[in-house]
Design an enzyme around this catalytic site. Structure first.
Site, PDB file in Angstrom:
ATOM      1  N   ASP A 103       0.841  -1.193   0.000  1.00 58.00           N
ATOM      2  CA  ASP A 103       0.000   0.000   0.000  1.00 58.00           C
ATOM      3  C   ASP A 103       0.883   1.253   0.000  1.00 58.00           C
ATOM      4  OD1 ASP A 103      -2.169  -1.688   0.280  1.00 58.00           O
ATOM      5  OD2 ASP A 103      -2.161  -1.537   2.475  1.00 58.00           O
ATOM      6  N   ALA A 104       0.295   2.370  -0.435  1.00 57.99           N
ATOM      7  CA  ALA A 104       1.069   3.623  -0.498  1.00 57.99           C
ATOM      8  C   ALA A 104       1.644   3.990   0.873  1.00 57.99           C
ATOM      9  CB  ALA A 104       0.190   4.744  -1.024  1.00 57.99           C
TER      10      ALA A 104
END
Ligand code: URA
Length: 235
Positions: A103-104
């Site tokens: 995920d970012a």
């Protein structure tokens, strides 16, 4: 491309040696023996046989480990215009892409390669490759909650596979968990922790199978070493 150059780039022999092989009648293009040295071929269309064996261009395979920082997405494009992980890899000409995703807002170990076979192997569920995460979560989970995560929790109606979960450190209002899973469902670790009511504040991946992030600094990358390559080939 000239035939001898194509042969050299395919790893058959040097250009000069390839010329000799052509002159000796050992090379066929589209099933026809070619002895003419200036012959030009189309690497995409023409079939070249040397001593009866088909040859093809050797593409350089690259294997990179990155310590992904927060704020980068692990895709090759982002509609929202966010930064992408390959922006961090400078000086590599091959078209590499991330193996799986983080995920970012997750940091840590991300592999990048141009080797599609390997990327498939590493992400294929049947391989059950263990991925280890260090998570800072809200509060301190008790034994019952940890056991729930270990046995499997329901995410969107489907139970997660058994996981290894340990408390690495406890503080008053948060704790550090050491979590190992082999599945790779969307936001899985976060959802697992949410399901026991201890949401994640920070998440970092520290290993994939036998590959370990070690002391690689955040935002830095390196090529995999011999030992790591041997491991990947053994999969
Ligand atoms: N699990 C998550 O929730 N996020 C990641 O980035 C990786 C695993």
């Amino acid at each position: 491309m000239r035939l001898q150059k194509y042969m050299a780039l395919s790893g058959v022999a040097s250009r000069r040696k390839s010329e000799e092989m052509i002159a000796e009648g050992r090379v066929k293009v589209n099933n026809k023996i070619i002895t003419e040295l200036g012959t030009v071929i189309d690497p995409k269309k023409d079939k070249v046989l040397v001593d009866g064996k088909k040859i093809k261009l050797e593409s350089n395979k690259v294997y990179i480990m990155l310590n992904k920082p927060v704020g980068y997405v692990s895709t090759l494009k982002d509609e929202k215009g966010r930064k992408i992980v390959t922006d961090l890899i400078e000086g590599v000409r091959e078209r590499i892409y991330p193996v799986g995703r983080l995920d970012a807002d997750t940091t840590g170990l991300l592999l990048l390669t141009n080797d599609g076979d390997l990327a498939n192997k590493l992400t294929h569920p049947s391989k059950k490759i263990q991925k280890r995460y260090i998570a800072i979560v809200e509060g301190v989970p008790n034994k019952i909650e940890l056991d729930k995560m270990r046995k499997g929790v329901y995410i969107e109606g489907k139970k997660t596979a058994p996981a290894k979960v340990k408390i690495a450190k406890k503080y008053e209002d948060e704790s550090i968990l050491d979590i190992e899973i082999h599945e790779g469902r969307n936001r899985q670790v976060k959802k697992m922790c949410e399901s026991i009511n201890h949401p994640i504040k920070k998440l970092k991946r520290v290993s994939i199978g036998e590959l370990e992030l070690g002391g690689l600094l955040i935002g830095n990358w390196r090529f995999l070493n011999e030992e790591e390559m041997t491991y990947l080939k053994s999969l």
